[in-house]
Design a protein around this motif. Structure first.
Motif, PDB file in Angstrom:
ATOM      1  N   ILE A  68      15.191 -13.342  16.526  1.00 35.50           N
ATOM      2  CA  ILE A  68      15.506 -14.184  17.682  1.00 35.50           C
ATOM      3  C   ILE A  68      14.304 -15.072  17.970  1.00 35.50           C
ATOM      4  N   SER A  69      14.524 -16.369  18.060  1.00 39.94           N
ATOM      5  CA  SER A  69      13.428 -17.279  18.384  1.00 39.94           C
ATOM      6  C   SER A  69      13.201 -17.286  19.897  1.00 39.94           C
ATOM      7  N   VAL A  70      12.026 -17.690  20.293  1.00 39.68           N
ATOM      8  CA  VAL A  70      11.703 -17.753  21.719  1.00 39.68           C
ATOM      9  C   VAL A  70      12.599 -18.778  22.415  1.00 39.68           C
ATOM     10  N   SER A  71      12.875 -19.879  21.740  1.00 41.27           N
ATOM     11  CA  SER A  71      13.752 -20.908  22.321  1.00 41.27           C
ATOM     12  C   SER A  71      15.156 -20.354  22.581  1.00 41.27           C
ATOM     13  N   ALA A  72      15.680 -19.599  21.623  1.00 41.27           N
ATOM     14  CA  ALA A  72      17.011 -19.002  21.798  1.00 41.27           C
ATOM     15  C   ALA A  72      16.997 -17.998  22.948  1.00 41.27           C
ATOM     16  N   PHE A  73      15.905 -17.246  23.069  1.00 43.43           N
ATOM     17  CA  PHE A  73      15.781 -16.278  24.153  1.00 43.43           C
ATOM     18  C   PHE A  73      15.746 -16.983  25.503  1.00 43.43           C
TER      19      PHE A  73
END
Length: 112
Positions: A68-73
């Protein structure tokens, strides 16, 4: 740095909603003594703090392992906050909280 901490605290405060959860806590622990109620509150606080510290220390690693990318989170967190806001506007959140409190009391009567 100070602005970041204030922003993080405000986000957590709004998300957790301690003012709104206080009546639920009182309802769920209504049959307990003051000492037991304090023990429950301390245990819940320590558990929440432990989870927050775990993710503070190893959160990036957990996200990387899960892919999971930080942007998606961030987007997912924004969507969740938006849904909470919609529930608050239409008054469904209070009904859901009271139903959850009633179910918790039925499943685990105070004093057990």
């Amino acid at each position: 740095m100070f602005d970041y901490l204030i922003n993080a605290f405000a986000t957590l405060f709004v998300t957790i909603d301690p003012v709104g959860l206080a009546p639920m806590f009182l309802a769920v622990t209504s049959g307990l003594s003051a000492h037991d109620r304090r023990r429950v509150a301390i245990r819940a606080t320590v558990t929440a703090a432990g989870i927050l510290m775990l993710f503070f220390v190893a959160g990036q690693t957990v996200l990387n392992v899960l892919g999971i990318s930080v942007s998606a989170f961030r987007v997912a967190g924004g969507v969740l906050l938006f849904l909470i806001a919609i529930e608050m506007v239409f008054g469904k959140r209070a009904a859901r909280k009271s139903e959850t409190a009633e179910k918790a009391v039925e499943d685990n009567p105070p004093g057990d």
